[in-house]
Design a protein around this motif. Structure first.
Motif, PDB file in Angstrom:
ATOM      1  N   LEU A  48      -4.288  20.034   4.270  1.00  0.00           N
ATOM      2  CA  LEU A  48      -4.637  19.513   3.501  1.00  0.00           C
ATOM      3  C   LEU A  48      -4.579  18.992   2.370  1.00  0.00           C
ATOM      4  O   LEU A  48      -5.026  17.729   1.632  1.00  0.00           O
ATOM      5  CB  LEU A  48      -5.648  21.191   2.669  1.00  0.00           C
ATOM      6  CG  LEU A  48      -6.993  21.490   3.966  1.00  0.00           C
ATOM      7  CD1 LEU A  48      -7.700  22.395   3.405  1.00  0.00           C
ATOM      8  CD2 LEU A  48      -8.245  20.498   4.045  1.00  0.00           C
ATOM      9  N   HIS A  49      -3.433  19.365   2.110  1.00  0.00           N
ATOM     10  CA  HIS A  49      -2.277  18.432   1.137  1.00  0.00           C
ATOM     11  C   HIS A  49      -1.674  17.722   0.704  1.00  0.00           C
ATOM     12  O   HIS A  49      -1.832  16.615   0.347  1.00  0.00           O
ATOM     13  CB  HIS A  49      -1.266  20.229  -0.071  1.00  0.00           C
ATOM     14  CG  HIS A  49      -0.037  20.138   0.951  1.00  0.00           C
ATOM     15  ND1 HIS A  49      -0.416  20.842   1.674  1.00  0.00           N
ATOM     16  CD2 HIS A  49       1.359  19.666   0.945  1.00  0.00           C
ATOM     17  CE1 HIS A  49       1.184  20.803   2.467  1.00  0.00           C
ATOM     18  NE2 HIS A  49       1.293  20.065   2.050  1.00  0.00           N
ATOM     19  N   THR A  50      -2.203  17.287   2.635  1.00  0.00           N
ATOM     20  CA  THR A  50      -1.764  15.675   2.210  1.00  0.00           C
ATOM     21  C   THR A  50      -2.195  14.953   3.560  1.00  0.00           C
ATOM     22  O   THR A  50      -1.804  13.776   3.868  1.00  0.00           O
ATOM     23  CB  THR A  50      -0.154  15.842   3.454  1.00  0.00           C
ATOM     24  OG1 THR A  50      -0.491  16.461   4.790  1.00  0.00           O
ATOM     25  CG2 THR A  50       1.192  16.837   3.100  1.00  0.00           C
ATOM     26  N   VAL A  51      -3.636  15.124   3.188  1.00  0.00           N
ATOM     27  CA  VAL A  51      -3.886  14.478   4.675  1.00  0.00           C
ATOM     28  C   VAL A  51      -4.436  12.548   3.658  1.00  0.00           C
ATOM     29  O   VAL A  51      -4.566  12.357   4.101  1.00  0.00           O
ATOM     30  CB  VAL A  51      -5.322  15.213   4.617  1.00  0.00           C
ATOM     31  CG1 VAL A  51      -6.521  15.335   3.342  1.00  0.00           C
ATOM     32  CG2 VAL A  51      -6.579  14.586   5.477  1.00  0.00           C
ATOM     33  N   ALA A  52      -4.756  12.945   2.237  1.00  0.00           N
ATOM     34  CA  ALA A  52      -4.949  12.151   1.604  1.00  0.00           C
ATOM     35  C   ALA A  52      -3.839  10.102   1.706  1.00  0.00           C
ATOM     36  O   ALA A  52      -3.996   9.977   2.409  1.00  0.00           O
ATOM     37  CB  ALA A  52      -5.102  11.701   0.312  1.00  0.00           C
ATOM     38  N   ALA A  53      -2.311  10.876   1.614  1.00  0.00           N
ATOM     39  CA  ALA A  53      -1.341  10.467   2.429  1.00  0.00           C
ATOM     40  C   ALA A  53      -1.187  10.151   3.487  1.00  0.00           C
ATOM     41  O   ALA A  53      -1.085   8.823   3.672  1.00  0.00           O
ATOM     42  CB  ALA A  53      -0.167  11.062   1.604  1.00  0.00           C
ATOM     43  N   ARG A  54      -1.110  10.917   4.472  1.00  0.00           N
ATOM     44  CA  ARG A  54      -1.367  10.367   5.803  1.00  0.00           C
ATOM     45  C   ARG A  54      -2.836   9.392   6.287  1.00  0.00           C
ATOM     46  O   ARG A  54      -2.418   9.220   6.878  1.00  0.00           O
ATOM     47  CB  ARG A  54      -1.872  11.649   6.405  1.00  0.00           C
ATOM     48  CG  ARG A  54      -1.333  11.831   8.380  1.00  0.00           C
ATOM     49  CD  ARG A  54      -0.372  12.066   8.012  1.00  0.00           C
ATOM     50  NE  ARG A  54       1.276  12.792   8.115  1.00  0.00           N
ATOM     51  CZ  ARG A  54       0.959  14.103   8.468  1.00  0.00           C
ATOM     52  NH1 ARG A  54       0.449  14.091  10.024  1.00  0.00           N
ATOM     53  NH2 ARG A  54       1.803  15.105   7.984  1.00  0.00           N
ATOM     54  N   LEU A  55      -3.602   9.498   5.746  1.00  0.00           N
ATOM     55  CA  LEU A  55      -4.404   8.936   5.803  1.00  0.00           C
ATOM     56  C   LEU A  55      -4.928   7.478   5.008  1.00  0.00           C
ATOM     57  O   LEU A  55      -4.768   6.627   6.367  1.00  0.00           O
ATOM     58  CB  LEU A  55      -5.970   9.227   4.811  1.00  0.00           C
ATOM     59  CG  LEU A  55      -7.332   8.765   5.099  1.00  0.00           C
ATOM     60  CD1 LEU A  55      -7.683   8.576   6.986  1.00  0.00           C
ATOM     61  CD2 LEU A  55      -8.670   9.025   4.716  1.00  0.00           C
ATOM     62  N   ARG A  56      -3.566   7.287   4.316  1.00  0.00           N
ATOM     63  CA  ARG A  56      -3.595   5.786   3.447  1.00  0.00           C
ATOM     64  C   ARG A  56      -2.125   5.795   4.248  1.00  0.00           C
ATOM     65  O   ARG A  56      -2.722   4.098   5.246  1.00  0.00           O
ATOM     66  CB  ARG A  56      -2.430   6.113   2.487  1.00  0.00           C
ATOM     67  CG  ARG A  56      -2.517   4.648   1.682  1.00  0.00           C
ATOM     68  CD  ARG A  56      -2.174   5.481   0.416  1.00  0.00           C
ATOM     69  NE  ARG A  56      -1.241   4.118  -0.121  1.00  0.00           N
ATOM     70  CZ  ARG A  56      -1.635   3.069  -0.571  1.00  0.00           C
ATOM     71  NH1 ARG A  56      -2.859   2.507  -0.653  1.00  0.00           N
ATOM     72  NH2 ARG A  56      -0.728   1.809  -0.752  1.00  0.00           N
ATOM     73  N   GLU A  57      -0.941   6.068   5.104  1.00  0.00           N
ATOM     74  CA  GLU A  57      -0.345   5.795   5.734  1.00  0.00           C
ATOM     75  C   GLU A  57      -1.338   5.147   7.149  1.00  0.00           C
ATOM     76  O   GLU A  57      -1.247   4.403   7.650  1.00  0.00           O
ATOM     77  CB  GLU A  57       0.399   6.896   6.520  1.00  0.00           C
ATOM     78  CG  GLU A  57       1.382   7.339   5.519  1.00  0.00           C
ATOM     79  CD  GLU A  57       2.730   8.125   5.871  1.00  0.00           C
ATOM     80  OE1 GLU A  57       1.963   9.050   7.207  1.00  0.00           O
ATOM     81  OE2 GLU A  57       3.390   8.574   5.019  1.00  0.00           O
ATOM     82  N   VAL A  58      -2.436   5.259   8.140  1.00  0.00           N
ATOM     83  CA  VAL A  58      -3.068   5.520   9.322  1.00  0.00           C
ATOM     84  C   VAL A  58      -3.362   4.008   8.939  1.00  0.00           C
ATOM     85  O   VAL A  58      -3.519   3.091   9.879  1.00  0.00           O
ATOM     86  CB  VAL A  58      -3.758   6.093   9.638  1.00  0.00           C
ATOM     87  CG1 VAL A  58      -4.152   6.144  10.783  1.00  0.00           C
ATOM     88  CG2 VAL A  58      -3.009   7.581   9.899  1.00  0.00           C
ATOM     89  N   ILE A  59      -4.487   3.713   7.887  1.00  0.00           N
ATOM     90  CA  ILE A  59      -5.524   2.346   7.318  1.00  0.00           C
ATOM     91  C   ILE A  59      -4.667   1.486   6.946  1.00  0.00           C
ATOM     92  O   ILE A  59      -5.519   0.515   6.948  1.00  0.00           O
ATOM     93  CB  ILE A  59      -6.298   2.829   6.700  1.00  0.00           C
ATOM     94  CG1 ILE A  59      -6.500   3.481   5.649  1.00  0.00           C
ATOM     95  CG2 ILE A  59      -7.604   4.737   7.506  1.00  0.00           C
ATOM     96  CD1 ILE A  59      -7.550   4.171   5.004  1.00  0.00           C
ATOM     97  N   GLU A  60      -3.838   1.397   6.450  1.00  0.00           N
ATOM     98  CA  GLU A  60      -3.045   0.221   5.287  1.00  0.00           C
ATOM     99  C   GLU A  60      -2.743  -0.637   5.787  1.00  0.00           C
ATOM    100  O   GLU A  60      -3.345  -1.683   5.254  1.00  0.00           O
ATOM    101  CB  GLU A  60      -2.045   1.280   4.296  1.00  0.00           C
ATOM    102  CG  GLU A  60      -1.736  -0.325   3.089  1.00  0.00           C
ATOM    103  CD  GLU A  60      -0.827   0.688   2.549  1.00  0.00           C
ATOM    104  OE1 GLU A  60      -0.216   0.298   0.963  1.00  0.00           O
ATOM    105  OE2 GLU A  60       0.023   1.483   2.963  1.00  0.00           O
ATOM    106  N   GLU A  61      -2.889  -0.304   7.317  1.00  0.00           N
ATOM    107  CA  GLU A  61      -2.279  -1.652   7.984  1.00  0.00           C
ATOM    108  C   GLU A  61      -3.329  -2.527   8.466  1.00  0.00           C
ATOM    109  O   GLU A  61      -3.096  -3.908   8.340  1.00  0.00           O
ATOM    110  CB  GLU A  61      -1.523  -1.521   9.082  1.00  0.00           C
ATOM    111  CG  GLU A  61      -0.712  -2.977  10.061  1.00  0.00           C
ATOM    112  CD  GLU A  61       0.105  -2.809  11.110  1.00  0.00           C
ATOM    113  OE1 GLU A  61      -0.118  -3.235  11.911  1.00  0.00           O
ATOM    114  OE2 GLU A  61       0.523  -1.101  11.159  1.00  0.00           O
ATOM    115  N   ALA A  62      -4.088  -1.629   8.921  1.00  0.00           N
ATOM    116  CA  ALA A  62      -5.962  -2.777   8.647  1.00  0.00           C
ATOM    117  C   ALA A  62      -6.595  -2.688   8.225  1.00  0.00           C
ATOM    118  O   ALA A  62      -7.305  -3.992   8.309  1.00  0.00           O
ATOM    119  CB  ALA A  62      -6.527  -1.297   9.625  1.00  0.00           C
TER     120      ALA A  62
END
Length: 434
Positions: A25-39
């Motif tokens: 939970l404490h890293t979900v925002a950072a992980r989400l950003r990594e995954v969608i930023e390129e798109a």
């Protein structure tokens, strides 16, 4: 424009979605950003979910935005989207920004701040699908109530409530004093008095509403928490052969901190499933009660009375209770049935000593940090500790260095999130050095 993903990229897409789904939970925002930023490029993102009481907002991206986003701003966006609006701009970090907002079936929202052009056709659909996965997983992790999540959530939510209550009380006092002065008949300028009175009254309403918002995110009425448990377990009673009885808690009982409510429901759900595995079982009785300081849970069955504490599943139940400073006990009487009793404290223990040792703070630095968390300015800190403002600035710089931050807001947030405890509304006074 970037070429859209092909079938050859399927493994990469699956890997990225999996990274979000398995993120703590404490890293979900950072992980989400990594995954969608390129798109879908963006300057910062914020997740707002009422499921996660300890930290309802999760942020990643430009610190000048993420460090200033407030719960009230995100809740305002959530209410706008709930009403059917899809805002193109919103107040974020104290300023109006272009935004792109994605909802989820769980009620959570994802806010992209200063979004760029989609990298390819269908990029928004890709982001929406990844976000739906993330939102669902957040709810699942909260419902699982893992012991590490419960400990972290308790430290964050309890301190946030205490700090908010203190700041609200101080603002209320200031505004009420202002209102009393402005209502005085000794003032001649009627129009100025009316205008200022309306302004102060509006500010008073807003600060109280903000306090209520934080409280609603961090606490849950005991009757509401129990009703959610009944809704979770109703299918077992409706379609199964085992009758589930519910003994309601007192409706006027003390509100439960969010992590306590989550843990209690998870413990009871698991206990009921554990008991249902026994043979010759016809009834399970669930009861909640409050003694003012603890939530008291009893789950009793009429089975063979062979339930024992050595089972691995019981170990997880015990870990959930002990993560919040509670206790779980099992009593089984052969042919009479088994009973699981749980006691969970509603208030967390004071962890300030542990936190201070972790950062190697001197006693004076500890007191300065306590007052920073309480919202005091340098002049107030100097007055309360009996030292000069220059000395306060020196201690503050030392605190920043040891915590690895560069601002008082970041220091206060880090200390609060780490579970800095307060045994009184005011810190213990240290006699000034001669």
């Amino acid at each position: 424009m970037t070429t859209p993903p092909t079938h050859a990229d399927a493994a990469l897409v699956a890997e990225r979605v999996g990274a979000v789904a398995t993120a703590p939970l404490h890293t979900v925002a950072a992980r989400l950003r990594e995954v969608i930023e390129e798109a879908l490029p963006h300057r910062a993102l914020a997740v707002f979910t009422q499921d996660c009481t300890g930290r309802p907002q999760k942020k990643a991206g430009d610190p000048s935005i993420t460090e200033r986003i407030t719960i009230a701003e995100l809740d305002a966006i959530r209410r706008r989207t709930a009403g059917g609006e899809r805002p193109a701009s919103a107040l974020i970090a104290g300023e109006e920004h272009l935004v792109l907002v994605f909802g989820a079936q769980t009620g959570a929202i994802l806010v992209l701040c200063e979004p760029g052009r989609p990298a390819y056709p269908g990029a928004e659909a890709y982001v929406r699908a990844v976000w739906e996965t993330a939102a669902t997983r957040i709810r699942q992790q909260v419902a699982e109530a893992r012991p590490d999540y419960l400990r972290e959530s308790r430290a964050a939510s309890s301190e946030r409530l205490r700090v908010t209550a203190e700041l609200t009380a101080r603002h209320e006092t200031d505004l009420e004093t202002l209102l009393a002065t402005l209502r005085s008949r000794e003032l001649d300028d009627t129009r100025a008095r009316v205008l200022a009175t309306d302004t102060a009254a509006g500010a008073l309403v807003r600060v109280r509403a903000g306090s209520d918002l934080v409280a609603s995110l961090a606490e849950e009425a005991v009757s509401q928490a129990f009703q959610r448990l009944k809704d979770d377990l109703r299918p077992l009673s409706r379609y199964g052969t085992v009758q589930v009885q519910f003994i309601e808690p007192p409706p006027d009982g003390r509100a439960l901190p969010g992590e306590v409510a989550h843990a209690a429901r998870a413990i009871v759900r698991s206990a009921v499933l554990l008991m249902r595995d026994q043979e010759e079982l016809t009834r399970i009785r669930i009861q909640w009660n409050c003694d003012g300081a603890n939530l008291l849970i009893s789950v009793r069955d009429d089975g063979p009375g062979l339930l024992d504490s050595g089972r691995p599943a019981v170990g997880l139940l015990t870990a959930r209770a002990t993560a919040l400073g509670g206790h779980l006990g099992i009593e089984a009487v052969e042919t009479w049935g088994s009973e699981i009793d749980v006691r969970i404290p509603l208030d967390p223990p004071d962890t300030s000593d542990t936190v201070m040792r972790m950062w190697d703070l001197a006693p004076r630095e500890t007191e300065v940090l306590r007052l920073l968390v309480a919202g005091r300015r340098n002049r107030q800190i100097a007055s309360e500790l009996g030292i000069s403002e220059n000395t306060v600035k020196f201690h503050t710089s030392q605190v920043y260095r040891k915590l690895g931050v560069t601002s008082r807001a970041a220091a206060a947030a880090l200390a609060a999130d780490a579970g800095l405890g307060f045994t009184d509304s005011r810190p213990t006074h240290i006699t000034p050095r001669p």
